[in-house]
Design an enzyme around this catalytic site. Structure first.
Site, PDB file in Angstrom:
ATOM      1  N   GLN A 308     -13.235  -2.626  -2.796  1.00 39.94           N
ATOM      2  CA  GLN A 308     -11.840  -2.063  -2.011  1.00 39.94           C
ATOM      3  C   GLN A 308     -11.358  -3.535  -1.329  1.00 39.94           C
ATOM      4  O   GLN A 308      -9.764  -3.218  -0.713  1.00 39.94           O
ATOM      5  CB  GLN A 308     -12.438  -0.758  -1.746  1.00 39.94           C
ATOM      6  CG  GLN A 308     -11.414  -0.337  -0.430  1.00 39.94           C
ATOM      7  CD  GLN A 308      -9.974   0.163  -1.127  1.00 39.94           C
ATOM      8  OE1 GLN A 308     -10.297   0.656  -1.945  1.00 39.94           O
ATOM      9  NE2 GLN A 308      -8.952   0.114  -0.018  1.00 39.94           N
ATOM     10  N   GLU A 309     -11.979  -3.705  -0.393  1.00 43.75           N
ATOM     11  CA  GLU A 309     -11.678  -4.943   0.747  1.00 43.75           C
ATOM     12  C   GLU A 309     -10.625  -6.396  -0.246  1.00 43.75           C
ATOM     13  O   GLU A 309      -9.947  -6.520   0.086  1.00 43.75           O
ATOM     14  CB  GLU A 309     -12.611  -5.217   0.951  1.00 43.75           C
ATOM     15  CG  GLU A 309     -12.999  -3.980   2.414  1.00 43.75           C
ATOM     16  CD  GLU A 309     -12.576  -4.091   3.510  1.00 43.75           C
ATOM     17  OE1 GLU A 309     -11.227  -5.033   3.509  1.00 43.75           O
ATOM     18  OE2 GLU A 309     -12.602  -3.675   4.502  1.00 43.75           O
ATOM     19  N   SER A 310     -11.199  -6.254  -1.364  1.00 45.30           N
ATOM     20  CA  SER A 310     -10.290  -7.803  -1.445  1.00 45.30           C
ATOM     21  C   SER A 310     -10.633  -7.770  -3.023  1.00 45.30           C
ATOM     22  O   SER A 310      -9.987  -8.798  -3.740  1.00 45.30           O
ATOM     23  CB  SER A 310     -11.982  -9.003  -1.462  1.00 45.30           C
ATOM     24  OG  SER A 310     -12.691  -9.526  -1.729  1.00 45.30           O
TER      25      SER A 310
END
EC number: 4.2.2.n1
Length: 455
Positions: A308-310
Site C-alpha cells: 500500500q505504501e510503495s
C-alpha cells in the site's frame, strides 16, 4: 373396596400416568432442551462467508454470530459443519441441530418448511462469468453461448426451477459435486461458463480472482437469516428474535459485519489485478526479509502495508518527502534506527518497529482485530489525529474502541466545525479509512494465496 376394584383402579391410574407422561404438553420446550443439554447445536456450511478453520481456530461470520448467541444463553456452542445445504435442512427436520446458520436466503419455498429469524443481512444474486471469455449478456434470454451451473438445493437452484420453460434457449444444471466457491473458481478456469452467486461471496472471491465479472443481477434485496424448525414451540425462536434485536440496536451486528466484510465491498479490477501480478513477480524477492523483521507481527500484514505504501518499490519517493519500501518520514526513520530509507531491509525493519510502537499505544482493552486496524490507521495519519477521531466518536455516542464507529468519524477531521475542537487540528481523515481498507484486502489476499501454497 373389593380387591378387583382396587386392581382396576390401579390399572386405570397407571394408564393415566403413562398417557400424561407421553402427552406433548409435558415435553420440555426447545429452550429447556438446549439448557439441559448445555450445548447449542448449529448447522452451518464450510465456506469463507460462514464457517472455516484458521490455524486450528473456528472462524467465520456465522460462527461469530452463533458464538455470541450461545454465550447469551449460557451454553456451549457446537458447530455442525456440512458441505451441502440439503444435509443441513435434513438435520434440522430430524432435530439433529437446533438452528441452521449458513448465510441462507429466505425464499418463499423455504419459508413454508422452516421458520426464519429476523434478517441480519441483505444480498443480491448475480450471474457471473469470466471477463474477456465472452460478450457480456444483459439478461437470461441473451445467454445462448453457454450453460449456467449452480449448487443443487441452493436458492439459485430454486430460482432457475421457478422459470420453468419460460426461456427455452436457457441451458442450466445443478450439481452436488461442487460448492459455490468452487463454481466461481471453475468459471475462472473455464470449466464453467456461468454461475449464479450471492453478492457477498462474490465480493470475497474477487479479491483473489479479479476476472470474475458480473453479467447482471437476477434478484435484488434478498434477506439472509437463520432457519429454525416449524412448530408451536416458540421458546428458542423467541430468544433468537430477541438476540438479533439486541445486537442490531447495540451496534454489535454492524461491528461483526465490519470485522468480516467491511473491507470487501469496494472492488477495483485494475488495483486487484496489479496486486496479484506484483505478488507473483516482485514479492518473492522480499518474502524472507518481511519474515525476518516481522517480530510479533504477521509478515503478510507487514507486506500488505508495504505494498500500500510503495508498491514494493524500495526507491519510492513521495512529494511529501517520505520514501522507501515502508515510506518512512525522516524523523520516524531516525527514531527507528534507519540510516538509509532507500535500503529495503532497513526500511522494512523500521516500518515493523514503528507499527509495533503504534500497536503498543492503542489501549490494551481494545480487542483484535480492531486493535490492529487502529494501529495501521495511526501509522498513516499519526496517533494524535486518531485519538481526536476517537474523542469525536465518543461525543457523538459511538464506541471509540470499535473501528466500525471510528472510521465513520475520521473524515470529520477535514471539517472546521469538528477539527477546531480537537487537540491536533485538521487532518485528511478520509485517507486512513481508505488506507486501512486497502491493506485489509491485500492482507486477506496474501493469506489466501499463502494457504493455497502460492507464496
Amino acid at each position: 373396596m373389593p380387591k378387583s376394584a382396587v386392581s382396576l383402579f390401579a390399572i386405570l391410574l397407571l394408564a393415566a400416568s403413562v398417557i400424561t407422561a407421553c402427552s406433548p404438553q409435558t415435553r420440555p420446550d426447545a429452550m429447556s432442551v438446549v439448557q439441559e443439554r448445555q450445548v447449542l447445536r448449529v448447522g452451518t456450511l464450510i465456506n469463507p462467508t460462514s464457517y472455516y478453520f484458521d490455524h486450528d481456530r473456528e472462524q467465520g461470520f456465522e460462527y461469530d454470530l452463533a458464538k455470541r448467541f450461545a454465550d447469551r444463553l449460557g451454553v456451549e456452542l457446537e458447530m455442525v459443519p456440512r458441505f451441502d445445504v440439503n444435509d443441513l435442512f435434513t438435520m434440522l427436520r430430524r432435530g439433529e441441530v437446533d438452528i441452521v446458520a449458513a448465510g441462507l436466503d429466505r425464499t418463499s419455498t423455504r419459508a413454508q418448511l422452516f421458520r426464519f429469524s429476523p434478517p441480519y443481512d441483505i444480498i443480491s444474486q448475480k450471474v457471473v462469468f469470466k471477463q474477456g471469455s465472452r460478450q457480456r449478456p444483459r439478461d437470461l434470454q441473451q445467454i445462448t453461448d453457454g450453460e449456467i451451473v449452480v449448487v443443487e438445493g441452493s436458492s439459485h437452484h430454486e430460482f432457475l426451477k421457478s422459470l420453468g420453460d419460460s426461456i427455452p434457449t436457457l441451458k442450466w444444471r445443478a450439481t452436488r459435486d461442487h460448492d459455490a466457491v468452487e463454481l466461481l473458481q471453475m468459471v475462472i478456469s473455464g470449466e464453467v461458463d456461468y454461475t449464479i452467486t450471492d453478492s457477498t461471496a462474490l465480493d470475497i472471491q474477487r479479491r483473489f480472482h479479479p476476472d470474475l465479472s458480473v453479467a447482471f443481477t437476477v434478484k435484488h434485496d434478498q434477506d439472509i437469516a437463520w432457519a429454525l424448525p416449524q412448530g408451536k414451540d416458540d421458546s428458542l425462536f423467541a430468544a433468537v428474535i430477541e438476540y438479533f434485536g439486541e445486537i442490531r440496536s447495540s451496534g454489535r451486528l454492524a461491528h461483526i459485519k465490519e470485522q468480516h466484510f467491511g473491507h470487501v465491498k469496494q472492488f477495483n479490477y485494475v488495483t486487484t489485478s496489479l496486486f496479484i501480478e506484483a505478488v507473483e513477480q516482485v514479492l518473492p524477492g522480499y518474502i524472507e526479509t518481511f519474515k525476518e523483521h516481522s517480530g510479533s507481527l504477521d509478515w503478510r500484514l507487514l507486506a500488505a502495508i508495504s505494498y500500500q505504501e510503495s508498491l514494493w518499490n524500495p526507491r519510492a519517493v513521495s512529494p511529501t518527502g517520505v520514501r522507501g519500501m515502508m515510506m518512512l518520514t525522516l524523523p520516524t526513520a531516525k527514531a527507528m534506527g534507519v540510516k538509509s530509507r532507500l535500503n529495503a531491509e532497513q526500511s522494512i525493519r523500521g516500518g515493523a518497529r514503528y507499527l509495533e510502537r503504534m500497536l503498543n499505544r492503542v489501549p490494551a482493552r481494545i480487542p483484535q482485530p480492531d486493535r490492529t486496524w487502529f494501529a495501521i490507521a495511526a501509522y498513516n495519519i499519526g496517533f494524535g489525529h486518531l485519538e481526536d477521531a476517537r474523542i469525536i466518536t465518543e461525543r457523538q455516542g459511538g464506541n471509540p474502541d470499535r473501528w466500525v464507529d471510528v472510521k465513520k468519524r475520521l473524515p470529520l477531521l477535514r471539517q472546521k466545525q469538528f477539527y477546531r475542537h480537537t487537540r491536533y487540528g485538521f487532518a485528511r481523515g478520509d485517507e486512513p479509512v481508505t488506507y486501512v481498507g486497502n491493506i485489509r484486502r491485500f492482507y486477506d489476499t496474501l493469506k489466501y494465496l499463502d494457504e493455497q501454497g502460492r507464496l
